[in-house]
Structures are given as structure tokens and as C-alpha cells.
Write a protein that holds these residues in place. Structure first.
Motif, PDB file in Angstrom:
ATOM      1  N   GLU A  58      -8.174  -3.467 -39.845  1.00  0.00           N
ATOM      2  CA  GLU A  58      -8.138  -2.012 -40.002  1.00  0.00           C
ATOM      3  C   GLU A  58      -6.822  -1.603 -40.687  1.00  0.00           C
ATOM      4  N   PRO A  59      -6.879  -0.807 -41.760  1.00  0.00           N
ATOM      5  CA  PRO A  59      -5.700  -0.556 -42.597  1.00  0.00           C
ATOM      6  C   PRO A  59      -4.479  -0.013 -41.866  1.00  0.00           C
ATOM      7  N   ALA A  60      -4.669   0.969 -40.979  1.00  0.00           N
ATOM      8  CA  ALA A  60      -3.511   1.560 -40.298  1.00  0.00           C
ATOM      9  C   ALA A  60      -2.832   0.543 -39.383  1.00  0.00           C
ATOM     10  N   LEU A  61      -3.631  -0.277 -38.716  1.00  0.00           N
ATOM     11  CA  LEU A  61      -3.055  -1.308 -37.852  1.00  0.00           C
ATOM     12  C   LEU A  61      -2.345  -2.361 -38.688  1.00  0.00           C
ATOM     13  N   LEU A  62      -2.925  -2.715 -39.819  1.00  0.00           N
ATOM     14  CA  LEU A  62      -2.292  -3.682 -40.717  1.00  0.00           C
ATOM     15  C   LEU A  62      -0.992  -3.129 -41.280  1.00  0.00           C
ATOM     16  N   LYS A  63      -0.996  -1.847 -41.642  1.00  0.00           N
ATOM     17  CA  LYS A  63       0.213  -1.209 -42.181  1.00  0.00           C
ATOM     18  C   LYS A  63       1.329  -1.204 -41.153  1.00  0.00           C
ATOM     19  N   ALA A  64       0.951  -1.096 -39.879  1.00  0.00           N
ATOM     20  CA  ALA A  64       1.945  -1.101 -38.800  1.00  0.00           C
ATOM     21  C   ALA A  64       2.427  -2.518 -38.490  1.00  0.00           C
ATOM     22  N   GLY A  65       1.910  -3.491 -39.233  1.00  0.00           N
ATOM     23  CA  GLY A  65       2.355  -4.871 -39.052  1.00  0.00           C
ATOM     24  C   GLY A  65       1.432  -5.708 -38.187  1.00  0.00           C
ATOM     25  N   GLY A  66       0.373  -5.086 -37.632  1.00  0.00           N
ATOM     26  CA  GLY A  66      -0.553  -5.830 -36.772  1.00  0.00           C
ATOM     27  C   GLY A  66       0.158  -6.522 -35.625  1.00  0.00           C
ATOM     28  N   ARG A  67       1.161  -5.843 -35.082  1.00  0.00           N
ATOM     29  CA  ARG A  67       2.017  -6.496 -34.076  1.00  0.00           C
ATOM     30  C   ARG A  67       1.346  -6.581 -32.702  1.00  0.00           C
ATOM     31  N   HIS A  68       0.331  -5.798 -32.474  1.00  0.00           N
ATOM     32  CA  HIS A  68      -0.346  -5.887 -31.189  1.00  0.00           C
ATOM     33  C   HIS A  68      -1.855  -5.835 -31.404  1.00  0.00           C
ATOM     34  N   ASP A  69      -2.595  -6.340 -30.461  1.00  0.00           N
ATOM     35  CA  ASP A  69      -4.053  -6.369 -30.493  1.00  0.00           C
ATOM     36  C   ASP A  69      -4.545  -5.345 -29.475  1.00  0.00           C
ATOM     37  N   PRO A  70      -5.022  -4.175 -29.934  1.00  0.00           N
ATOM     38  CA  PRO A  70      -5.399  -3.124 -28.975  1.00  0.00           C
ATOM     39  C   PRO A  70      -6.503  -3.534 -28.015  1.00  0.00           C
ATOM     40  N   ILE A  71      -7.449  -4.375 -28.480  1.00  0.00           N
ATOM     41  CA  ILE A  71      -8.546  -4.760 -27.595  1.00  0.00           C
ATOM     42  C   ILE A  71      -8.045  -5.659 -26.472  1.00  0.00           C
ATOM     43  N   CYS A  72      -7.154  -6.595 -26.804  1.00  0.00           N
ATOM     44  CA  CYS A  72      -6.589  -7.455 -25.750  1.00  0.00           C
ATOM     45  C   CYS A  72      -5.731  -6.646 -24.786  1.00  0.00           C
ATOM     46  N   LEU A  73      -4.994  -5.658 -25.306  1.00  0.00           N
ATOM     47  CA  LEU A  73      -4.176  -4.821 -24.422  1.00  0.00           C
ATOM     48  C   LEU A  73      -5.055  -4.027 -23.468  1.00  0.00           C
ATOM     49  N   ILE A  74      -6.123  -3.434 -23.995  1.00  0.00           N
ATOM     50  CA  ILE A  74      -7.043  -2.680 -23.153  1.00  0.00           C
ATOM     51  C   ILE A  74      -7.653  -3.595 -22.090  1.00  0.00           C
ATOM     52  N   THR A  75      -8.057  -4.788 -22.514  1.00  0.00           N
ATOM     53  CA  THR A  75      -8.706  -5.725 -21.586  1.00  0.00           C
ATOM     54  C   THR A  75      -7.775  -6.145 -20.464  1.00  0.00           C
ATOM     55  N   THR A  76      -6.541  -6.477 -20.818  1.00  0.00           N
ATOM     56  CA  THR A  76      -5.569  -6.879 -19.795  1.00  0.00           C
ATOM     57  C   THR A  76      -5.323  -5.752 -18.809  1.00  0.00           C
ATOM     58  N   ALA A  77      -5.117  -4.526 -19.337  1.00  0.00           N
ATOM     59  CA  ALA A  77      -4.841  -3.380 -18.473  1.00  0.00           C
ATOM     60  C   ALA A  77      -6.039  -3.055 -17.587  1.00  0.00           C
ATOM     61  N   ALA A  78      -7.249  -3.172 -18.133  1.00  0.00           N
ATOM     62  CA  ALA A  78      -8.446  -2.847 -17.362  1.00  0.00           C
ATOM     63  C   ALA A  78      -8.736  -3.897 -16.300  1.00  0.00           C
ATOM     64  N   HIS A  79      -8.648  -5.163 -16.668  1.00  0.00           N
ATOM     65  CA  HIS A  79      -8.926  -6.224 -15.690  1.00  0.00           C
ATOM     66  C   HIS A  79      -7.940  -6.183 -14.532  1.00  0.00           C
TER      67      HIS A  79
END
Length: 375
Positions: free
Chosen positions: A76-97
Motif C-alpha cells: 500500500e503506497p502510504a505505508l510504503l512511503k512511511a518506510g513500511g516500518r510496521h505491519d498493521p495486521i500483525c500489530l492488530i493481531t497481537t493486541a487483540a489476542h
């Protein structure tokens, strides 16, 4: 309704009253800044847990892009432009689990791609066509095309994209929606014509609504879903759980060739979330009575209702939203809201975020408390 909500018991964390019925929400980057700020993501998951949500559906495939580095598609362009430093889906999954919630990533765009996408330019033989030879359809204000679910190259890419998603973050499944489809006007491209002719000895009929022709294309789409289930089960590297979020049955079949009744009865999906975005309460209640949906309650899988909480300039007020949730719960359904920002985010409307969060949390605790034996 609003007054009654104020008298309900104080909020409890979801772990105290978790229910087997889904209380969920779709999360997406558009239009929302949620995916780009890790602290905001964690705070959102915490608030949802406190308000009685037990399932999150984060968008992981949209506009021909992913929210992680993929071998199958661009980031996704905006995430790539920000450097792709984090994975939002993995962050959501960790926080939810961590809070006992399920995460089922939402494969929003399914087989649909922007008409100018690289995969379309590089693989024109993958693209479905109308009878006049054109391919583009305007969806969400942009020209889109549909990749052919019967083509081996399309199937390999589709299965590869989903395989990455379920394996990467240890999610609890995957969700397909109304874009996992074969639009009924399409199927006159050379590849499909040749495949149909080899099986039937004749060219496809000019009438795209011919029932035999519709049924043949529906079987191709069903075959891809069957292959997806088999691949997920065989790999053993992620959850084989498949959720589907279509529109009402007649529309889904006649326009998108989605036979979700057959898919459910055939064990191809594990969960059904039927979108019901009717403006009026009368229209919403009428749609809850559609025959296929009434029958679905006996199919042995979770059957939920997708409800519009708010999007853009359209926000459903708490009294109307509460009544829609109550009507769904009365019929044994859970609810999935579209979407996060319409709950108590930037599209909270004049009621304001804090009031909506409090009211929805009390509503969920009132309607979805489990039996005493499960507490």
C-alpha cells in the motif's frame, strides 16, 4: 432506547462475558489514519475490547495492494512511503489476542484490481471481458477490472496472497466479501470462451443471464473457493477458517454469481456475515426476513449481520443503530459494524465519540451476555 441504555450495568472487559456470537468491526485505512500509527492501533483495540467486541476484521487487501511486503502484489503506497516500518495486521493481531479477541483479516478487493494495475498490464489474458470486449467497470469511483477465477495464473496468485496473510501473523482466519465474485456481465474473454467451448462444444450464449451459462461460471468461482479451503487445510501453517460477507442472496447470485447458500451447506465457509445496509429500520427488518438468511440459522455456522455504523457523511444515530442490533440479536445473529471510524471515531456524528462508545458497550453487554453456564 437511548434512555434505557443509561440504566444498563457498568462495562466489563470482554473476557468477563465473552459470547459465542460475533460482535465485530471492520477496520480499514480508508478513510482512516488507524493503520499508520501503532499507538493508535493498540488504543483502538483496547477500547473495542472494553466495549464488548470479540472479533476484528482488518482490511488486508485493497486497491490491488497489501499492507505488508508481498511476493505477489505491491505494498500500500502510504505505508510504503512511511518506510513500511510496521505491519498493521500483525500489530492488530497481537493486541487483540492479548485481550482474547479473534482477528480475521478482510480480503476486501477479492478478484478485483484497478484497471491500471501492473498485474493487469502484465497479464491481459487474466482479465474477464464483457461481450463487447471491454473490461473496465466503475467501482468506488475508479475503473476496475476482474481477474478470471478459472485461470490457473489467477488462482495461483489468489491462493498465494491469502497464504501469506494467514501464515504471517497467526490470524484466526480470512474473510472474503462481495468482491470475491464473477460479475454476471463478464466471461466473454478469449480464455473463458475457449474453456467453455471445450467443455460444451459451443460458444457461451450472448445472453449473460442465461441460467446454464451463469451456473457454469458459478461453478468456476466455487471451485476456487474449494481449492482455497483445501490449500489452507493442507498447508497446516495457518487457520483454514473462511468467513464470507456477501450481500442479500438473490442479489449476490444474480449479479455476482455468489451462491453462498450452496457454499455454506457444502462446508466451503465457516461463517456468514450478510451485509444489511438499508437506510430505514423498515427496510433493514425486511432484509432480515430474506428466505436464505432465515434458513441460514439452521446451517450450523455463525450467521451475523453487517450493519453500517457510519461512513463519510453518513452516520447512523445510536437509537437507530441500537434498534438494528436488537433486531439482529432477537433472531440469533451477532453483528459486525462497518466501520471503525463510524463507531466513535472521526464519523461519530453529533453524538460524539465518548457517548457512542459508552452506549454501544452497554448495548452489547445487554444483548450478548452468555448463559450463566458459560461465564
Amino acid at each position: 432506547m437511548a434512555a434505557a441504555l443509561l440504566t444498563l450495568p457498568a462495562l466489563l472487559p470482554i473476557a468477563a462475558w465473552a459470547d459465542s456470537r460475533r460482535v465485530g468491526v471492520w477496520l480499514t485505512n480508508s478513510p482512516s489514519p488507524l493503520y499508520y500509527e501503532p499507538a493508535r492501533l493498540d488504543r483502538a483495540v483496547a477500547e473495542l475490547s472494553q466495549a464488548g467486541f470479540n472479533t476484528l476484521y482488518p482490511n488486508v487487501w485493497s486497491r490491488g495492494t497489501t499492507f505488508h511486503r508481498s511476493r505477489w502484489a505491491p505494498m500500500e503506497p502510504a505505508l510504503l512511503k512511511a518506510g513500511g516500518r510496521h505491519d498493521p495486521i500483525c500489530l492488530i493481531t497481537t493486541a487483540a489476542h492479548r485481550r482474547g479477541m479473534r482477528v480475521i483479516p478482510w480480503f476486501e478487493y477479492g478478484l478485483m484490481e484497478p484497471a491500471d494495475a501492473a498485474v493487469v498490464r502484465n497479464n491481459p489474458e487474466w482479465v474477464l471481458q464483457k461481450r463487447d470486449g471491454s473490461s473496465a467497470m466503475v467501482m468506488h469511483g475508479k475503473e476496475m477490472v476482474w481477474l478470471n477465477p478459472a485461470h490457473p495464473g489467477v488462482r495461483e496468485r489468489f491462493l498465494g496472497l491469502i497464504g501469506e496473510i494467514v501464515q504471517r501473523c497467526k490470524v484466526d482466519g480470512i474473510q472474503l466479501d462481495d468482491h470475491f465474485a464473477w460479475p454476471v456481465e463478464l466471461g466473454y474473454d478469449p480464455y473463458t470462451r475457449d474453456l467453455y467451448a471445450r467443455e460444451h462444444g459451443v460458444e457461451p450464449p450472448d445472453n449473460h443471464a442465461d441460467r446454464t451459462w451463469m451456473n457454469w461460471r458459478r461453478r468456476q468461482l466455487s471451485g476456487l473457493l474449494r481449492e482455497l479451503r483445501a490449500t489452507l487445510k493442507r498447508s497446516g501453517q495457518g487457520s483454514p477458517y473462511v468467513s464470507l460477507s456477501p450481500g442479500p442472496f438473490r442479489f449476490a447470485y444474480n449479479h455476482w454469481l455468489q451462491d453462498w447458500e450452496l457454499w455454506a451447506l457444502g462446508g466451503l465457509i465457516d461463517e456468514l456475515v450478510v451485509q444489511n445496509y438499508a437506510y430505514s429500520l423498515k427496510g433493514y427488518e425486511r432484509d432480515l426476513q430474506q428466505p436464505a438468511l432465515v434458513k441460514a440459522s439452521s446451517w450450523g455456522i455463525p450467521v451475523e449481520i453487517g450493519i453500517l455504523s457510519g461512513f463519510g457523511g453518513r452516520t447512523t444515530s445510536i437509537p437507530i443503530l441500537s434498534e438494528k442490533v436488537r433486531l439482529a440479536a432477537e433472531r440469533g445473529h451477532g453483528v459486525i459494524y462497518f466501520y471503525w471510524e463510524g463507531l466513535w471515531g472521526q464519523y461519530a456524528g453529533p453524538e460524539g465519540g465518548p457517548a457512542r462508545r459508552e452506549a454501544l458497550g452497554r448495548l452489547h453487554q445487554s444483548l450478548f451476555r452468555p448463559p450463566l453456564s458459560q461465564r
